[in-house]
Design a protein around this motif. Structure first.
Motif, PDB file in Angstrom:
ATOM      1  N   ARG A 307       0.742  -1.223  -0.330  1.00 55.58           N
ATOM      2  CA  ARG A 307       0.264  -0.406   0.122  1.00 55.58           C
ATOM      3  C   ARG A 307       1.167   0.914  -0.446  1.00 55.58           C
ATOM      4  NH1 ARG A 307      -2.354   4.390   2.160  1.00 55.58           N
ATOM      5  NH2 ARG A 307      -4.132   4.602   1.908  1.00 55.58           N
ATOM      6  N   THR A 311       1.716   4.789  -2.822  1.00 52.84           N
ATOM      7  CA  THR A 311       1.519   6.472  -2.530  1.00 52.84           C
ATOM      8  C   THR A 311       2.684   6.705  -2.944  1.00 52.84           C
ATOM      9  OG1 THR A 311       0.378   5.499  -0.314  1.00 52.84           O
ATOM     10  CG2 THR A 311       1.212   7.887  -0.502  1.00 52.84           C
ATOM     11  N   TYR A 333       8.082  -1.291   2.275  1.00 52.38           N
ATOM     12  CA  TYR A 333       7.334  -1.534   3.793  1.00 52.38           C
ATOM     13  C   TYR A 333       6.307  -1.643   3.582  1.00 52.38           C
ATOM     14  CZ  TYR A 333       4.601   0.090   7.903  1.00 52.38           C
ATOM     15  OH  TYR A 333       3.530  -0.766   9.473  1.00 52.38           O
ATOM     16  N   GLN A 344       5.373  -6.644  10.968  1.00 53.75           N
ATOM     17  CA  GLN A 344       5.424  -4.767   9.682  1.00 53.75           C
ATOM     18  C   GLN A 344       6.927  -5.412   9.605  1.00 53.75           C
ATOM     19  OE1 GLN A 344       4.838  -2.363  13.077  1.00 53.75           O
ATOM     20  NE2 GLN A 344       4.153  -0.624  11.652  1.00 53.75           N
ATOM     21  N   HIS A 390      10.098   1.352  13.787  1.00 50.73           N
ATOM     22  CA  HIS A 390      10.355   2.527  12.700  1.00 50.73           C
ATOM     23  C   HIS A 390      11.712   2.989  12.664  1.00 50.73           C
ATOM     24  CE1 HIS A 390      10.710   7.834  13.614  1.00 50.73           C
ATOM     25  NE2 HIS A 390      10.607   7.540  11.777  1.00 50.73           N
TER      26      HIS A 390
ATOM     27  N   ALA B  14       3.347   2.547  11.662  1.00 50.02           N
ATOM     28  CA  ALA B  14       4.911   2.804  10.369  1.00 50.02           C
ATOM     29  C   ALA B  14       5.727   3.661  10.714  1.00 50.02           C
ATOM     30  CB  ALA B  14       3.805   3.184   9.020  1.00 50.02           C
ATOM     31  N   GLY B  15       5.094   4.665  11.327  1.00 49.11           N
ATOM     32  CA  GLY B  15       6.114   5.781  11.541  1.00 49.11           C
ATOM     33  C   GLY B  15       6.454   6.588  10.439  1.00 49.11           C
ATOM     34  N   GLN B  16       5.672   7.224   9.137  1.00 49.95           N
ATOM     35  CA  GLN B  16       5.861   8.001   8.078  1.00 49.95           C
ATOM     36  C   GLN B  16       5.910   9.413   8.291  1.00 49.95           C
ATOM     37  OE1 GLN B  16       7.020   6.866   4.977  1.00 49.95           O
ATOM     38  NE2 GLN B  16       7.793   5.032   5.892  1.00 49.95           N
ATOM     39  N   VAL B  18       6.419  10.166  11.621  1.00 50.29           N
ATOM     40  CA  VAL B  18       7.461  11.445  12.415  1.00 50.29           C
ATOM     41  C   VAL B  18       8.579  10.961  11.115  1.00 50.29           C
ATOM     42  CG1 VAL B  18       8.226  10.482  14.516  1.00 50.29           C
ATOM     43  CG2 VAL B  18       6.806   9.777  14.047  1.00 50.29           C
ATOM     44  N   MET B  19       8.858  10.491  10.231  1.00 48.48           N
ATOM     45  CA  MET B  19       9.500  11.424   9.361  1.00 48.48           C
ATOM     46  C   MET B  19      10.422  11.924   8.462  1.00 48.48           C
ATOM     47  SD  MET B  19      11.187   7.201   7.991  1.00 48.48           S
ATOM     48  CE  MET B  19      10.302   5.310   8.462  1.00 48.48           C
ATOM     49  N   ASP B  26       4.674  12.371  16.623  1.00 48.77           N
ATOM     50  CA  ASP B  26       5.620  11.727  17.286  1.00 48.77           C
ATOM     51  C   ASP B  26       4.645  10.088  17.716  1.00 48.77           C
ATOM     52  OD1 ASP B  26       7.777  10.743  18.656  1.00 48.77           O
ATOM     53  OD2 ASP B  26       7.646  11.230  19.936  1.00 48.77           O
ATOM     54  N   ARG B  47       3.496  21.703   4.086  1.00 50.66           N
ATOM     55  CA  ARG B  47       3.893  20.936   2.485  1.00 50.66           C
ATOM     56  C   ARG B  47       4.305  20.221   3.792  1.00 50.66           C
ATOM     57  NH1 ARG B  47       6.051  20.405  -2.687  1.00 50.66           N
ATOM     58  NH2 ARG B  47       7.411  19.311  -2.710  1.00 50.66           N
ATOM     59  N   ARG B  50       0.881  17.653   4.722  1.00 49.29           N
ATOM     60  CA  ARG B  50       0.212  17.585   3.811  1.00 49.29           C
ATOM     61  C   ARG B  50       1.234  16.102   2.953  1.00 49.29           C
ATOM     62  NH1 ARG B  50       0.217  23.155   2.081  1.00 49.29           N
ATOM     63  NH2 ARG B  50      -2.041  23.419   2.158  1.00 49.29           N
ATOM     64  N   ASN B  51       2.550  15.681   3.039  1.00 52.36           N
ATOM     65  CA  ASN B  51       3.360  15.123   2.807  1.00 52.36           C
ATOM     66  C   ASN B  51       3.169  13.823   3.870  1.00 52.36           C
ATOM     67  OD1 ASN B  51       4.756  14.622   0.049  1.00 52.36           O
ATOM     68  ND2 ASN B  51       6.434  15.909   1.405  1.00 52.36           N
ATOM     69  N   LYS B  54      -0.640  12.462   3.411  1.00 50.92           N
ATOM     70  CA  LYS B  54      -0.421  11.296   2.363  1.00 50.92           C
ATOM     71  C   LYS B  54       0.583   9.904   2.134  1.00 50.92           C
ATOM     72  CE  LYS B  54       1.130  13.602  -1.893  1.00 50.92           C
ATOM     73  NZ  LYS B  54       0.563  14.761  -1.964  1.00 50.92           N
ATOM     74  N   LEU B  55       1.256  10.192   2.890  1.00 49.03           N
ATOM     75  CA  LEU B  55       2.289   8.629   2.805  1.00 49.03           C
ATOM     76  C   LEU B  55       1.726   8.087   3.628  1.00 49.03           C
ATOM     77  CD1 LEU B  55       5.913  10.447   3.022  1.00 49.03           C
ATOM     78  CD2 LEU B  55       4.934   8.560   1.134  1.00 49.03           C
ATOM     79  N   CYS B  56       1.149   8.266   4.920  1.00 44.16           N
ATOM     80  CA  CYS B  56       0.590   7.243   5.611  1.00 44.16           C
ATOM     81  C   CYS B  56      -0.223   6.065   5.109  1.00 44.16           C
ATOM     82  CB  CYS B  56      -1.127   7.968   7.110  1.00 44.16           C
ATOM     83  SG  CYS B  56      -1.752   6.778   8.080  1.00 44.16           S
ATOM     84  N   PRO B  57      -0.344   5.251   6.400  1.00 44.00           N
ATOM     85  CA  PRO B  57      -1.007   4.188   4.567  1.00 44.00           C
ATOM     86  C   PRO B  57      -2.234   3.667   5.399  1.00 44.00           C
ATOM     87  CG  PRO B  57       0.578   3.035   6.659  1.00 44.00           C
ATOM     88  CD  PRO B  57       1.015   4.634   6.908  1.00 44.00           C
ATOM     89  N   ALA B  58      -2.732   4.321   6.800  1.00 46.24           N
ATOM     90  CA  ALA B  58      -3.958   4.244   7.556  1.00 46.24           C
ATOM     91  C   ALA B  58      -4.748   4.977   7.087  1.00 46.24           C
ATOM     92  CB  ALA B  58      -3.796   3.785   8.904  1.00 46.24           C
ATOM     93  N   LEU B  59      -4.872   6.132   6.638  1.00 45.62           N
ATOM     94  CA  LEU B  59      -4.966   7.192   5.895  1.00 45.62           C
ATOM     95  C   LEU B  59      -5.810   7.619   8.039  1.00 45.62           C
ATOM     96  CD1 LEU B  59      -8.016   5.986   3.695  1.00 45.62           C
ATOM     97  CD2 LEU B  59      -6.216   7.211   3.061  1.00 45.62           C
TER      98      LEU B  59
END
Lengths: 407, 66
Positions: A307, A311, A333, A344, A390, B14-16, B18-19, B26, B47, B50-51, B54-59
């Protein structure tokens, strides 16, 4: 560029149109959607949608005003049937021919059927929201039969048979068990999921299913289906075992939706073949499950069905369409949920590896591990790892020394 | 200005986020679920936020333009 056409309106297609607008593309944006629903999120289909915890509206990726505010010409229930690279047009199922300056292919996958799989009521595959709704309806009927059997009014419920114990099959098995159904999980491998999560975690996953009451049949396949007036009534396994059932779910993988590109000149080989910039031909890009691209750091052509990858690749392809010229370098991932457990993985677990436990102990309720080959960490995995996954993702690509990961 | 909403029940850790936007997101130590550090971040972070969404795999992140 005046008109960009995006074919496929699921996660990759929707992310691409959104990114194109955010990056300042002001021209005409056409989105071709082969389904009858607006784009929705697929991971919940095998879990919370199947169990009924989430409804249709909760899985929609965008609110309905998205298409208006972003000025997207959204063609719902419309297929692309052909691409003419020289004329720079695509043909639609309606007969319309649409010119483009830029094209993004995001047509995704469809489930792979079994050889000689019959069309019967009760034989399911799972890819779309409608697939999930149909499977749930049959599962609920089976649940009712189970309840009435307790009351002595019917002869009882039958097990549901899941063919293929990959991500999807394992998730459907867990959901069905949690709904109180009997589940038989059939897979040709000695140890299902070993390729995806490594032997140690795969072993723990299979034990978890057995502990939860799933009847796991490894090294078995389905050789025939039985029916009664168009309704599935049972399956026969390759060892001759006959299993009476009203529901079979075939989860043995998928096929890329690339038939419409067959004679177009766009290179096809396990999906649309792209360079490191997600480009398949001049002005033609691909993203998501359908796209195979040359990983710039690993130097291998790969196609991922995860998934988050869809994106990231759609964002990269959209930016490159507008001239960003940035190679798409991603760290794969995925996650998978079953019962109370989440696995994960960052990176790709190689077929041959050395595993190092980083935190916790194998078999405990939480642990993390690194998978290395040739002294380099190629993937890290977590079993209910929380935020640790992570934190350790930065180890991928770094050296592993003497079985100890060098942080 | 933007306003951020998070849905902890959807988060998969997933931590996206935070990255993508460490000033705004956090994760909790034990289950990795998202923690929102500021609901109304300044415009210069919009910005990256918003990234992250979008990257969050779980909305699990919604960005509202206010």
């Amino acid at each position: 560029m005046n008109r960009i056409v995006v074919v496929g309106a699921s996660l990759a297609g929707l992310t691409a149109v959104e990114t194109l607008r955010e990056e300042g593309f002001d021209g005409e944006l056409v989105l071709i959607n082969g389904e009858t629903h607006n784009g929705y999120d697929r991971p919940p289909l095998s879990k919370k949608v199947l169990s009924g915890v989430m409804n249709e509206s909760e899985v929609m990726l965008k609110s309905s005003d998205f298409f208006v505010t972003k000025r997207i010409d959204h063609r719902i229930a419309t297929y692309a049937t052909a691409l003419d690279l020289n004329a720079r047009t695509i043909a639609l199922g309606s007969g319309e021919v649409l010119a483009f300056d830029g094209l993004l292919v995001a047509t995704g996958l469809r489930p792979r059927p079994l050889p000689r799989q019959p069309v019967l009521r009760g034989v399911h595959m799972l890819r779309t929201l409608d697939d999930a709704i149909a499977l749930r309806a049959d599962m609920m009927k089976e649940k009712v039969l189970k309840a009435t059997a307790y009351a002595g009014t019917t002869s009882g419920s039958l097990a549901i048979v899941i063919v293929g114990a990959g991500f999807l099959g394992c998730e459907v098995a867990a959901t069905a068990r949690q709904m109180g159904l009997q589940v038989i999980l059939v897979d040709p491998l000695e140890l299902p999921m070993a390729r995806q999560v490594g032997r140690e975690l795969a072993g723990a996953l299979v034990r978890k299913h057995m502990h939860q009451g799933v009847d796991v049949r490894c090294r078995r396949s389905v050789s025939s289906f039985q029916e009664n007036k168009g309704q599935l009534s049972g399956v026969t396994l390759d060892d001759g075992t006959q299993i009476p059932t009203r529901i079979v779910v075939v989860t043995i993988g998928s096929l890329t939706n690339t038939e419409w590109l067959q004679s177009s000149g766009v290179p096809l080989d396990n999906g649309v073949v792209c360079d490191s910039f997600c480009r398949a031909a001049p002005g033609v890009y691909a993203a998501g499950d359908v796209a195979s691209w040359l990983h710039p750091r690993l130097g291998v052509q790969m196609r991922l069905e995860h998934r988050m990858h869809a994106t990231q690749q759609a964002m990269a392809a959209a930016r490159n369409m507008l001239g960003a010229d940035i190679a798409f370098d991603s760290l794969p991932y995925f996650w998978t949920d079953f019962y109370d457990t989440r696995i994960q993985v960052y990176g790709r677990i190689p077929a041959e590896y050395e595993m190092t436990v980083l935190s916790g102990h194998l078999g405990e309720s939480n642990y993390t591990a690194a998978f290395s080959r040739g002294g380099i960490v190629e993937a890290v995995a977590g079993w209910n790892a929380g935020r640790d996954i992570h934190k350790i993702s930065i180890l991928v690509g770094k050296p592993a020394l003497k079985g100890v990961v060098d942080v | 200005m933007i306003k951020i909403h998070i849905y902890e029940h959807k988060c998969v850790g997933a931590g996206q986020c935070v990255m993508a936007s460490p000033e705004v997101f956090d994760q909790s130590q034990d289950d990795g679920i998202v923690i929102l550090l500021q609901q109304h971040p300044p415009d210069e972070l919009a910005r990256s936020v918003r990234n992250a969404a979008k990257l969050c795999p779980a909305l699990a992140i919604k960005v509202e333009e206010t």
